[in-house]
Design a protein around this motif. Structure first.
Motif, short mmCIF file in Angstrom:
data_model
loop_
_atom_site.label_atom_id
_atom_site.label_comp_id
_atom_site.label_asym_id
_atom_site.label_seq_id
_atom_site.Cartn_x
_atom_site.Cartn_y
_atom_site.Cartn_z
N MET A 18 0.83 -1.20 0.00
CA MET A 18 0.00 0.00 0.00
C MET A 18 0.86 1.25 0.00
N THR A 19 1.98 1.19 0.66
CA THR A 19 2.88 2.35 0.63
C THR A 19 3.34 2.62 -0.79
N THR A 54 0.43 4.07 -2.80
CA THR A 54 0.11 5.46 -2.52
C THR A 54 1.20 6.38 -3.04
N GLU A 55 2.42 5.92 -2.97
CA GLU A 55 3.49 6.77 -3.50
C GLU A 55 3.35 6.96 -4.99
N ALA A 68 0.27 9.16 -5.54
CA ALA A 68 0.50 10.54 -5.14
C ALA A 68 1.49 11.20 -6.08
N LEU A 70 -2.80 4.34 5.66
CA LEU A 70 -2.56 4.22 4.23
C LEU A 70 -3.87 4.12 3.47
N SER A 71 -4.84 3.48 4.06
CA SER A 71 -6.12 3.38 3.36
C SER A 71 -6.80 4.74 3.30
N LYS A 90 -5.21 7.48 3.13
CA LYS A 90 -4.46 8.21 2.12
C LYS A 90 -4.91 7.81 0.72
N LEU A 91 -5.09 6.52 0.55
CA LEU A 91 -5.54 6.04 -0.75
C LEU A 91 -6.90 6.59 -1.09
N VAL A 105 -6.66 10.04 -2.39
CA VAL A 105 -6.13 10.18 -3.73
C VAL A 105 -7.17 9.79 -4.77
N ASN A 106 -8.29 9.43 -4.29
CA ASN A 106 -9.38 8.90 -5.08
C ASN A 106 -9.58 9.50 -6.46
#
Lengths: 192, 389
Positions: free
Chosen positions: A176-177, A180-181, A184, B229-230, B232-233, B236-237
């Motif tokens: 997941m990191t 997301t990186e 992002a 993290l979820s 964060k995800l 970013v949707n």
């Protein structure tokens, strides 16, 4: 772009450096010889791809983002957990428990916690008798509550499930990191 | 002479052992079993047992019938049974001694592995009531294995689960309870060791309580990380649809990068002499080749069951100067490659989803638009260019 690539590379190389043979040698359990090697790069990619798919479904549903609801985080988390359990192929107890309970585990847990706290306030026990539970057993119970589906498991089996669960969680965090990186980085790149 | 009416099983066994000592060693195996069943029958009857019956036939009395009941009776009497002096009879005793342990120490699968391990590591310390127990111990190591296996197999038929046969180490209590406890403790400590390696910073901590604390903290922190993290995800949707296409491919491309460059070099040298028709094929080839190799990489990772022969065929054709045949080869090869060709698929769709599909479309190489020349850049910029078409 190159920085992102290096990030991904570094995370992947970390997983590789984590000595896969060591992990595989250790998982020569007599009871569970076919556990998933969570540290391997392959597993992470499998998980990442499945996660990407699942997330896309979830986020498409929420793409016109409902203004009031803030459930997306929880949904993402639950899909991530379910994908993780699916990647485990149901060989472990916790994975089966995650897949078997489609209800929101965390919601129920919060409710349970509130009920518990209300209940213990009423119980009048002298503090000495409360110590009858040996310390180790108390912690074992805590652990069994943390690992899904392992509440009534014997201690050695609980430890085994916890081992697998920890390595699976580690892989989940790594995947997941990275995801997301990437995302992002993608957004910042597209915006720029 | 022995009078059987008032004898205990112990004395009977001692008498029998003395008599057996005189017998041949060849009859050991048979006699073990027969004496075993003698003991069974004796334990059941417990009276009127004639000493002359010690010389009973080798074949045991009705074996199957008393066997199930005798095993239960045996469990009652074995704790009082001491090991015999004779080598021939010591192994059944040891087997019997082990039996109450095995009833408690029930193992799942893998009992066999544990058996071999435990046999190697531990020695039986027969209880010290007999002086010559050490002799029997040493001489019976081989016999125990066979007797134990035979007994174990017959027991396994009677009782369903697999048993772990444990032996007590020298100087340790041979009580069945303590043996079972020791096995359990060792299981737990083994698993704690694995966990210690897994959880960082647990090397210095000894003791179950501290270890459990660390484990619990670690699990909680991991779960919290996943939750962050979820979140964060989810944040970013909005950009997810487009970006996941590019960026996930980007994640995979680094693995395929060396393939691209080598292939690009080779193909450019090959293609340079060919007519324009082949030039189009060159472009097709390069762009498809990227997808092919990255899809191959993905497939290998994801574990799809793709036959490697088309892959090999394609790689081989890179070396050949026959450029015209190239489009045909990968058209003929696994239709998975052809997913790249129809441009419509590229628009906004994640190519991996296509790879998951079972039904493949027919190749339409002619319809593939000439994309920008392959510059050797590995990144998703290539993909973007193709997507833009």
């Amino acid at each position: 772009m190159s920085s992102l690539q290096s990030n991904v590379d570094s995370t992947n190389s970390e997983t590789l450096q984590r000595s896969n043979p060591k992990k595989r040698r250790k998982i020569g359990h007599t009871n569970s010889p076919t556990l998933v090697p969570w540290r391997s790069d392959t597993q992470q990619r499998i998980y990442s791809s499945k996660l990407a798919d699942a997330l896309r479904h979830v986020l498409r549903r929420n793409h016109p983002p409902p203004p009031v609801k803030s459930n997306t985080g929880r949904e993402v988390r639950e899909t991530a957990d379910r994908v993780l359990a699916a990647t485990a192929k149901g060989r472990t107890r916790w994975s089966r428990a995650i897949l078997a309970s489609p209800l929101n585990r965390w919601k129920l847990r919060r409710m349970h916690k509130k009920v518990h706290k209300a209940a213990t306030g009423l119980g009048k026990r002298p503090p000495e008798t409360r110590r009858r539970l040996p310390v180790v057993q108390k912690k074992a119970r805590l652990l069994s509550r943390l690992v899904p589906g392992c509440r009534k498991l014997s201690f050695p089996n609980l430890l085994e499930e916890a081992t697998d669960y920890i390595s699976a969680l580690e892989m989940q965090v790594r995947a997941m990191t990275a995801l997301t990186e990437l995302l992002a980085g993608g957004t910042s790149q597209a915006a720029a | 002479m022995l009078h059987c009416v008032n004898m205990t099983v112990l004395e009977r066994q001692q008498a029998r052992s003395r008599k057996c000592h005189q017998q041949d060693q060849d009859q050991d195996q048979d006699y073990q079993r027969s004496s075993l069943f003698d003991v069974f029958s004796s334990s059941i009857t417990m009276d009127g047992y004639d000493d002359s019956s010690l010389h009973m036939p080798i074949m045991p009395p009705p074996a199957p019938a008393p066997a199930p009941s005798s095993s239960s009776a045996l469990s009652r009497t074995t704790t009082s049974i001491t090991p015999r002096v004779a080598t021939s009879l010591a192994s059944p005793t040891l087997g019997k001694k082990r039996k109450p342990l095995t009833q408690k120490v029930v193992a799942g699968g893998g009992g066999a592995e544990q058996q071999s391990e435990n046999k190697k590591d531990k020695k039986v310390k027969v209880s010290g009531e007999e002086d010559s127990s050490k002799i029997t111990e040493q001489t019976n190591k081989e016999e125990v294995a066979s007797a134990e296996n035979s007994k174990g197999s017959s027991e396994a038929q009677n009782h369903k689960p697999d048993y772990i046969h444990v032996r007590a180490r020298r100087g340790q209590a041979t009580d069945s309870h303590s043996l079972a406890e020791r096995v359990r403790r060792e299981k737990i400590s083994e698993r704690m060791k694995y966990l210690q390696d897994l959880v960082p910073g647990c090397n210095k901590i000894t003791g179950k309580a501290g270890m459990l604390d660390e484990i619990i903290n670690y699990v909680q922190s991991l779960q919290r990380q996943v939750e962050f993290l979820s979140m964060k995800l989810a944040a970013v949707n909005p950009r997810l649809d487009l970006n996941i296409d590019d960026l996930f491919a980007k994640e995979v491309f680094p693995a395929c990068a060396p393939n691209f460059q080598s292939i690009g070099m080779a193909s450019s040298s090959d293609m340079s002499n060919n007519p324009a028709a082949a030039a189009a094929a060159y472009l097709d080839f390069n762009s498809v080749q990227q997808l092919v190799s990255c899809s191959n990489g993905l497939i290998n990772n994801i574990g799809m069951s793709m036959n490697p022969s088309p892959d090999m065929g394609l790689r081989k054709t890179i070396a050949t100067p026959h450029s015209v045949s190239l489009p045909e080869t990968f058209l003929d090869s696994s239709s998975c490659f052809t997913q790249a060709l129809p441009p419509s698929i590229w628009e906004g769709e994640f190519q991996i989803q296509n790879l998951y599909n079972v039904a493949f479309d027919q190749p339409r190489a002619s319809s593939f638009p000439p994309s920008h020349p392959f510059t050797g850049l590995v990144e998703a910029s290539n993909l973007k260019m193709e997507m833009e078409m």
